[in-house]
Design an enzyme around this catalytic site. Structure first.
Site, PDB file in Angstrom:
ATOM      1  N   ARG A 260       0.855  -1.199   0.000  1.00  0.00           N
ATOM      2  CA  ARG A 260       0.000   0.000   0.000  1.00  0.00           C
ATOM      3  C   ARG A 260       0.882   1.237   0.000  1.00  0.00           C
ATOM      4  O   ARG A 260       1.506   1.548   1.020  1.00  0.00           O
ATOM      5  CB  ARG A 260      -0.890  -0.026   1.245  1.00  0.00           C
ATOM      6  CG  ARG A 260      -1.974   1.029   1.255  1.00  0.00           C
ATOM      7  CD  ARG A 260      -2.619   1.124   2.617  1.00  0.00           C
ATOM      8  NE  ARG A 260      -1.820   1.912   3.533  1.00  0.00           N
ATOM      9  CZ  ARG A 260      -1.795   1.769   4.848  1.00  0.00           C
ATOM     10  NH1 ARG A 260      -2.503   0.845   5.430  1.00  0.00           N
ATOM     11  NH2 ARG A 260      -1.039   2.552   5.596  1.00  0.00           N
ATOM     12  N   HIS A 264      -3.797   4.534   4.833  1.00  0.00           N
ATOM     13  CA  HIS A 264      -4.918   3.589   4.933  1.00  0.00           C
ATOM     14  C   HIS A 264      -6.198   4.238   4.391  1.00  0.00           C
ATOM     15  O   HIS A 264      -6.915   3.667   3.586  1.00  0.00           O
ATOM     16  CB  HIS A 264      -5.123   3.153   6.390  1.00  0.00           C
ATOM     17  CG  HIS A 264      -6.417   2.424   6.585  1.00  0.00           C
ATOM     18  ND1 HIS A 264      -6.611   1.135   6.136  1.00  0.00           N
ATOM     19  CD2 HIS A 264      -7.601   2.818   7.136  1.00  0.00           C
ATOM     20  CE1 HIS A 264      -7.860   0.761   6.416  1.00  0.00           C
ATOM     21  NE2 HIS A 264      -8.468   1.761   7.019  1.00  0.00           N
ATOM     22  N   TYR A 273       3.595   5.507  11.820  1.00  0.00           N
ATOM     23  CA  TYR A 273       3.824   4.094  12.162  1.00  0.00           C
ATOM     24  C   TYR A 273       4.644   3.325  11.129  1.00  0.00           C
ATOM     25  O   TYR A 273       5.198   2.292  11.436  1.00  0.00           O
ATOM     26  CB  TYR A 273       2.484   3.367  12.405  1.00  0.00           C
ATOM     27  CG  TYR A 273       1.521   3.382  11.235  1.00  0.00           C
ATOM     28  CD1 TYR A 273       1.671   2.500  10.162  1.00  0.00           C
ATOM     29  CD2 TYR A 273       0.455   4.278  11.198  1.00  0.00           C
ATOM     30  CE1 TYR A 273       0.780   2.521   9.097  1.00  0.00           C
ATOM     31  CE2 TYR A 273      -0.429   4.304  10.134  1.00  0.00           C
ATOM     32  CZ  TYR A 273      -0.265   3.426   9.085  1.00  0.00           C
ATOM     33  OH  TYR A 273      -1.129   3.449   8.030  1.00  0.00           O
TER      34      TYR A 273
HETATM   35  C1  LIG Z   1     -15.153  -6.825  10.883  1.00  0.00           C
HETATM   36  C2  LIG Z   1     -14.365  -5.535  10.949  1.00  0.00           C
HETATM   37  N1  LIG Z   1     -13.493  -5.338  11.955  1.00  0.00           N
HETATM   38  C3  LIG Z   1     -12.778  -4.182  12.028  1.00  0.00           C
HETATM   39  C4  LIG Z   1     -12.947  -3.202  11.084  1.00  0.00           C
HETATM   40  C5  LIG Z   1     -12.135  -1.903  11.174  1.00  0.00           C
HETATM   41  N2  LIG Z   1     -11.108  -1.871  10.105  1.00  0.00           N
HETATM   42  C6  LIG Z   1     -11.281  -1.135   8.991  1.00  0.00           C
HETATM   43  S1  LIG Z   1     -10.024  -1.294   7.920  1.00  0.00           S
HETATM   44  C7  LIG Z   1      -9.187  -2.345   8.925  1.00  0.00           C
HETATM   45  C8  LIG Z   1      -7.847  -2.930   8.501  1.00  0.00           C
HETATM   46  C9  LIG Z   1      -7.974  -3.849   7.318  1.00  0.00           C
HETATM   47  O1  LIG Z   1      -6.731  -4.224   6.813  1.00  0.00           O
HETATM   48  P1  LIG Z   1      -6.558  -5.189   5.596  1.00  0.00           P
HETATM   49  O2  LIG Z   1      -7.545  -6.298   5.639  1.00  0.00           O
HETATM   50  O3  LIG Z   1      -5.125  -5.573   5.528  1.00  0.00           O
HETATM   51  O4  LIG Z   1      -6.966  -4.313   4.328  1.00  0.00           O
HETATM   52  P2  LIG Z   1      -6.337  -2.975   3.738  1.00  0.00           P
HETATM   53  O5  LIG Z   1      -7.099  -1.839   4.372  1.00  0.00           O
HETATM   54  O6  LIG Z   1      -4.895  -2.968   4.064  1.00  0.00           O
HETATM   55  O7  LIG Z   1      -6.601  -3.053   2.287  1.00  0.00           O
HETATM   56  C10 LIG Z   1      -9.908  -2.543  10.110  1.00  0.00           C
HETATM   57  C11 LIG Z   1      -9.448  -3.408  11.229  1.00  0.00           C
HETATM   58  C12 LIG Z   1     -13.890  -3.446  10.049  1.00  0.00           C
HETATM   59  N3  LIG Z   1     -14.105  -2.561   9.070  1.00  0.00           N
HETATM   60  N4  LIG Z   1     -14.575  -4.618   9.986  1.00  0.00           N
END
Ligand SMILES: Cc1ncc(C[n+]2csc(CCOP(=O)(O)OP(=O)(O)O)c2C)c(N)n1
Length: 369
Positions: A260, A264, A273
Site C-alpha cells: 500500500r 490507509h 507508524y
Molecule cells: C469486521 C471488521 N473489523 C474491524 C474493522 C475496522 N477496520 C477497517 S479497515 C481495517 C484494517 C484492514 O486491513 P486489511 O484487511 O489488511 O486491508 P487494507 O485496508 O490494508 O486493504 C480494520 C481493522 C472493520 N471494518 N470490519
C-alpha cells in the site's frame, strides 16, 4: 495449467514475469495479451493513481467526506477486474478497490459520488456485476460464496471474484467462506491483496503463517502466490484461474504480493507508524513504473504519450468531480429506505425526525437515475 498445482505456496514459490524495472525475467511462462489490452490496462492504472491524487486534494478541501486509495495495488486490481466477463462474472469487493471498480466499468463519477456520502454511488450501472463496497472486513468473502452458490444452482456461467487485505485474512469468515465454496465446488476466485499493513498493524503482527496463500490449503482450495505489482504475471494467472473455475473445478485462492503506497484512508497518517526505509524501498517496486518501462521498451509507449494521458485524465477527473459535487445531495429517506422491506416503528420515527432537520432534501437529485 501452468500455475495451479505447479507453484507451491508451501515452498513460498511466487509467480513473476517482470522485474521491478519492467524486464521480462521468466521466459518459461506463456501469456497471451495484445498491445491494445496492455495499453488499456495501463491507462486504467494511471487513471486510478491520478484519481487517488485528485481525491486527496479535494478531500483536504472538505469537498469529499473520505476515501481509501488503491495506490500501489493497481496492477493486480486492473488485471483481475478487466478479465471478468461483463454481465456474467461478479465482483464482491472491499473498500480499497478503486482500480478494480474502474476496470470493471464503474463510472468515475459514481465512485466519487459514493465518497461524498451518496449511497447511489455504490450502485452499479445495468450490466456491471459489482456489489457495493464492503466495509465489514471478511463479509465480502461470504457474499461471494453465496453468489457463487446461486450461479451454480441456477446453472449460470458466472465466476465470482472477491478480495480482501492481509488483515482481513485473520477473520474467521474468510475460512468459513472458502470451506463452504470448496465443499460445494463453487466458482469463486478468492483474492488477498497482501499490501503488508492493516491500518497501523504490520503484516508480521497479524499472522505467523508462512504466507497468506497457505491459509487456503486447510479448506482444500488450491492457492497461488503472485507478484501483485507485475501486471503480466497477475493477468496470466487470472486467465488460468477463470478457466479453472468455469470448467467446474471449484474455487481457487490467489495471494497478490503488493504494497500500500498511500495512507490507509484519508483520515490516516502512515508516517507515524510506517518505517521510512520500508516505504522508500517499496516505491522502487511501483507497479505503474514497471508497466510503463515495459511498454516503452516494447515501443508502444513514450514520454509524450504519458504527458498527453496525464493532462487528459486530469481534465476528465475535474469534470467528473464537478458533476459529483453538483449531484451529491440525496433525499434523507435514502438513509432509511434500503434496510428493511417493512420499516420497523423506530425507523419510521427516526425518519420523521430527520425530515424536520432537512426539510428541503426530499427532492434532491441523488444520482444519475
Ligand atoms: C469486521 C471488521 N473489523 C474491524 C474493522 C475496522 N477496520 C477497517 S479497515 C481495517 C484494517 C484492514 O486491513 P486489511 O484487511 O489488511 O486491508 P487494507 O485496508 O490494508 O486493504 C480494520 C481493522 C472493520 N471494518 N470490519
Amino acid at each position: 495449467m501452468q500455475f495451479i498445482g505447479k507453484y507451491d505456496p508451501l515452498k513460498n514459490e511466487k509467480i513473476q514475469i517482470l522485474d521491478n524495472q519492467g524486464n521480462i525475467i521468466n521466459n518459461n511462462i506463456e501469456f497471451d495479451i495484445s498491445d491494445e489490452t496492455l495499453i488499456e490496462a495501463y491507462k486504467i492504472m494511471n487513471l486510478s493513481r491520478k484519481q487517488d491524487e485528485f481525491q486527496n486534494i479535494v478531500q483536504r478541501q472538505g469537498r469529499l467526506l473520505s476515501f481509501l486509495s488503491s495506490s500501489g495495488q493497481e496492477a493486480c486490481e486492473v488485471a483481475y477486474a478487466m478479465s471478468m466477463e461483463k454481465g456474467v462474472d461478479w465482483l464482491s469487493p472491499g473498500y480499497r478497490n478503486n482500480a478494480a471498480w474502474l476496470a470493471s466499468g464503474i463510472p468515475v463519477r459514481n465512485i466519487m459520488l459514493y465518497w461524498t456520502g451518496n449511497e447511489f454511488g455504490g450502485q452499479s450501472p445495468e450490466g456491471i456485476n459489482v456489489l457495493p463496497p464492503n466495509i465489514i472486513i471478511g463479509s465480502q468473502y461470504s457474499q461471494a460464496a453465496g453468489l457463487a452458490f446461486g450461479e451454480k444452482y441456477l446453472n449460470k456461467k458466472g465466476v465470482v471474484l472477491t478480495t480482501t487485505g492481509d488483515g482481513g485474512m485473520s477473520e474467521g469468515e474468510v475460512y468459513e467462506s472458502m470451506n463452504f465454496a470448496q465443499l460445494h465446488n463453487l466458482p469463486v476466485i478468492f483474492i488477498c491483496e497482501n499490501n503488508k499493513w492493516a491500518i497501523s498493524t504490520p503484516y508480521s503482527k497479524s499472522t505467523k503463517s508462512l504466507n497468506i496463500a497457505v491459509k487456503a490449503i486447510a479448506s482444500g482450495t488450491p492457492s497461488l502466490i503472485v507478484d501483485g505489482n507485475d501486471f503480466l504475471a497477475c493477468y496470466a494467472v487470472i486467465q488460468e484461474c477463470l478457466k479453472f473455475c468455469r470448467e467446474g473445478n471449484g474455487p481457487v485462492f490467489i495471494e497478490f504480493d503488493t504494497y500500500r503506497l498511500g495512507a490507509h484512508s484519508s483520515s490516516d497518517n502512515p508516517d507515524v507508524y510506517r518505517p521510512k526505509d520500508e516505504f522508500e524501498k517499496a516505491k522502487l517496486d511501483d507497479p505503474l513504473t514497471r508497466m510503463k518501462n515495459y511498454l516503452v521498451e516494447k515501443g508502444i509507449w513514450s514520454k509524450k504519450k504519458q504527458e498527453a494521458l496525464d493532462s487528459e485524465q486530469f481534465e476528465f477527473l475535474k469534470t467528473e468531480f464537478e458533476w459529483a459535487e453538483k449531484n451529491k445531495d440525496y433525499p434523507v429517506s435514502d438513509v432509511f429506505d434500503y434496510i428493511y422491506d417493512q420499516k420497523p416503528d423506530f425507523l419510521v420515527e427516526q425518519l420523521a425526525e430527520a425530515k424536520t432537520f432537512y426539510p428541503d432534501n426530499e427532492n434532491k437529485f441523488g444520482g444519475d437515475k
